[in-house]
Design an enzyme around this catalytic site. Structure first.
Site, PDB file in Angstrom:
ATOM      1  N   GLY A  62       0.812  -1.212   0.000  1.00 10.53           N
ATOM      2  CA  GLY A  62       0.000   0.000   0.000  1.00 10.53           C
ATOM      3  C   GLY A  62       0.847   1.264   0.000  1.00 10.53           C
ATOM      4  O   GLY A  62       0.397   2.316  -0.480  1.00 10.53           O
ATOM      5  N   GLU A 108       2.707  -8.334  -1.968  1.00 12.34           N
ATOM      6  CA  GLU A 108       1.417  -8.981  -1.687  1.00 12.34           C
ATOM      7  C   GLU A 108       1.407 -10.451  -2.070  1.00 12.34           C
ATOM      8  O   GLU A 108       0.811 -11.283  -1.390  1.00 12.34           O
ATOM      9  CB  GLU A 108       0.276  -8.262  -2.429  1.00 12.34           C
TER      10      GLU A 108
END
Ligand SMILES: NC(=O)c1ccc[n+]([C@@H]2O[C@H](COP(=O)([O-])OP(=O)(O)OC[C@H]3O[C@@H](n4cnc5c(N)ncnc54)[C@H](O)[C@@H]3O)[C@@H](O)[C@H]2O)c1
Length: 708
Positions: A103, A126
């Site tokens: 993020g 991720e």
């Protein structure tokens, strides 16, 4: 009062939004609220002509709060905040230092420009959690660096450095010197040039190299890490949406795929391990001794295969190492091994020549045990001989102050027995390294009931300094990993061979399941004699020679010791590692089966996998119940890091939970009935029985114990 998680100030026509959420500026709900508010202030302030988003502390943002993954994200969501940043009518510049992850990178992609320090790194990890970037990353990244490069970066999961990011177009400028001044200078240029916002969503996607062949090539490049994984297909799907749909539609598709990725078994298993690896060093009653000086000096006694690897691991971690051996010949071999390991690291480009020399220079050698006197930690790694080890440890205990941690790298002996002649036995722990010790991440830290908590705390600190995963185990035969391997997995693998499966069939079945290497191949690599010696110790301790665990021992008796003698479960050509099936071994196995009255038959691979796993889980339950492992999650960490259990399945105990313990118990009872409980192999562990009957899981058991 804690400082505001996002501070706003204005200087020289520039609005600065500073995220300050130690330690790694995670984008938790208060940060998102703060960002939205500070952005609003900058947009409302007419004197502000450009906006900078930066982070306080050692690093940029490590991304989303992983604790929020299991439920809906609190408002404002990352997506909403990023959309507001992108829609700003004043240019927004991200100023990066340290590490931007997940993020954190997606935040920078929502900004219109990016400047970074030369040391900065950007990564989208991720995939290591079985997820896809879900806050615009799969739609914005291809618009900035092209779809093919985006695929490469997302499926690798690894960060790129500032220089590569500049070449990719992921950052606009690398600034030397003060980052804030550099960002301010960049903004002033934008203002002077009358530069407009450059919303990423409005940019077109470069699709060169993102065709079928290009995609296959990129996935092939990462095939080792992605073996058996599925998340990469979700990444391709999301990136394809970026190339085929408009930005808003692409974001919606990304949302759907990201929501799905969170629910996959793969992601659940990988997130379980992520938490298990962080929790493993937390031991009730053990306070971290971070106030103490770090471990600076280590003495390693025994310059054999293991001792030289341990010395290398310590030197790699910056410690001063004294390597001690009683035989000049043993020392010579050990030093040659260390030199050749460093040379191969240089040859493979992993270390510069200078760095290798610096590390090698931290190791001094001595033929005198007295050289251990000054060390903070002394690790004994001589031959596996109780009397020899006892004598060395008691001498070292006499030479060193009570604050020195004493450790034995034994794989089979009792730490309590080893400690008996020592002056102060409570400072002894087992440190069970895995071979090669400078490469393998796992370290079993063995405590006996008498081990002083401070000594255990010191051992955990050592593991941390060595960048190893230190798992605390009880002082029982085989500790956690070898107990489960020998008494469960490998024993069952041999029984399957006696019943009719060829070694290569067992290996192929377990490798297709996802193990890095099947049991027969592992035996041949490590030496069948090593397992035999261990079993001799096991039977001595537990007084139960095992009539069905005999093949590797018979091979050892025939001097078929594995790769080192070009024959073991397989045969080998000189200088080659390829395992070739051998009729002599099949004849041996057939004879051993006849001697035991075992009728041989064709065995399906599915039965091989199921029986090996059930045994692993059942012995794992014993290990847990007897307190040898503190948590089921610790067992998972041991098996993933030390024994090649497939990470994507989360470890044997997590896998058992995924199958359902009632199912696992039912299958154990099924084989028990079929095999008439051969030699007690299929007696269910009482803990497994209890949990299954109560409809609980190993995870429940862990959380209840941790809560206590
Ligand atoms: N090989 C493995 O995979 C493995 C894994 C974990 C633990 N271990 C354990 O590590 C220990 C060492 O194993 P290894 O494979 O390195 O053995 P090794 O035979 O390669 O080396 C042992 C070394 O100890 C030295 N030594 C013997 N007596 C000594 C003394 N009195 N003082 C100082 N040095 C002395 C020998 O000269 C030799 O160099 C054993 O306890 C073994 O069980 C081995």
């Amino acid at each position: 009062m804690p400082p505001e998680p996002v501070q706003y100030r204005c200087r020289n026509r520039i609005g600065f939004l500073l995220i300050d959420n130690p330690p790694v500026n995670v984008l938790a709900a208060p940060v998102r609220t703060g960002l939205a508010r500070a952005l609003g202030a900058a947009l409302a302030d007419e004197s502000v002509r450009a906006i900078v988003i930066a982070c306080a502390g050692k690093t940029f943002s490590a991304g989303a709060d992983i604790g929020e993954f299991d439920g809906p994200m609190a408002e404002p969501t990352l997506q909403a905040v990023f959309a507001a940043i992108e829609a700003s009518n004043k240019p927004v510049v991200a100023a990066l230092h340290g590490l931007a992850l997940g993020g954190g990178v997606e935040l920078t992609l929502a900004c219109h420009y990016r400047v970074a320090t030369p040391e900065a790194k950007l990564g989208l990890p991720e995939i290591t959690l079985g997820l896809i970037p879900g806050a615009g990353g799969t739609q914005r990244l291809p618009r900035v660096i092209g779809a093919a490069a985006a695929l490469d970066m997302i499926v690798s999961g690894a960060p790129v450095d500032a220089k590569s990011a500049l070449n990719l177009g992921l950052v606009d400028v690398v600034v030397d010197g003060d980052l804030m001044l550099g960002a301010e200078r960049f903004c002033q240029q934008l203002i002077e040039q009358g530069a407009k916002p450059r919303p990423t969503g409005a940019r077109t996607v470069e699709v060169a190299g993102f065709d079928e062949a290009g995609i296959a090539g990129i996935l092939r490049k990462h095939s080792r890490a992605l073996k058996g994984r599925t998340t990469q297909q979700l990444v391709v799907e999301a990136l394809t949406a970026a190339t085929q749909s408009d930005f808003a539609a692409g974001l919606a598709i990304e949302r759907r795929i990201a929501d799905h990725s969170i629910t996959t078994p793969e992601s659940k298993a990988l997130r379980h391990l992520f938490f298990a690896e962080r929790q493993v060093s937390k031991v009730p009653g053990i306070v971290s001794d971070s106030t103490k000086a770090p471990i600076a000096r280590v003495a390693v006694i025994g310059a054999g295969t293991m001792g030289s690897g341990i010395a290398t691991a310590c030197a790699d971690a910056g410690m001063a190492v004294t390597l001690i051996d009683s035989h000049a010949g043993g020392m010579e071999c050990g030093l040659a091994l260390i030199a050749s390991n460093y040379e191969s690291s240089v040859a493979r480009g992993r270390l510069t020549h200078e760095e290798a020399a610096r590390r090698r220079g931290r190791i001094v050698d001595s033929l005198d045990l007295g050289a251990a006197a000054e060390a903070d930690v002394v690790i004994e790694s001589v031959f596996e001989d109780l009397a020899l080890k006892q004598s060395i440890l008691s001498k070292v205990a006499a030479l060193t102050p009570a604050s020195t941690l004493l450790a034995s790298n034994t794989s089979t002996l009792s730490i309590a027995e080893l400690s008996r002649p020592c002056r102060d036995p409570q400072r002894l722990v087992g440190l069970h390294f895995f071979s090669p010790a400078h490469v393998m991440k796992l370290l079993e830290i063995v405590r006996m009931p008498a081990t002083d908590p401070a000594a255990l705390g010191r051992a955990l600190t050592l593991a941390k300094q060595l960048k190893k995963v230190g798992v605390v185990a009880g002082d029982a035969f085989g500790f956690i990993g070898n107990k489960m391997m020998l008494d469960g997995y490998w024993r069952e693998a041999e029984l399957l061979m006696l019943e009719g499966a060829a070694p290569e069939q067992v290996d192929t079945a377990m490798e297709s399941f996802g193990f890095a290497m099947g049991p027969a191949r592992v035996n041949d690599l490590g030496g069948t004699d090593v397992g035999t010696k261990t079993r001799v110790e096991l039977f001595k301790r537990e007084r139960r020679p095992d009539p069905y665990f005999v093949i590797a021992d018979a091979l050892t008796a025939m001097n078929r010791l594995g790769q080192k003698t070009l024959a073991g479960f397989y045969r080998y050509q000189p200088g080659e590692r390829q395992a070739l099936p051998d009729d002599e071994v099949l004849s041996l196995i057939e004879k051993l089966a006849v001697d035991r009255g075992i009728a041989r038959r064709w065995i399906e691979s599915s039965e091989i996998v199921e029986r090996c796993l059930l045994q692993l889980i059942n012995v794992g339950a014993h290990v847990l119940e007897t307190g040898v492992a503190m948590r089921a999650a610790d067992i998972d960490v041991v098996w993933v890091h030390g024994y090649g259990f497939p990470r994507r399945l989360g470890g044997p105990m997590f896998h058992a939970d995924s199958l359902g313990l009632a199912h696992v118990l039912g299958r154990i009872e099924h084989y028990g009935a079929r095999m008439k409980n051969r030699n007690d192999y299929w007696r269910p562990a009482p803990l497994l029985e209890k949990l299954a009957q109560q409809g609980r899981s190993f995870a429940n058991w862990d959380s209840e114990r941790i809560a206590r």
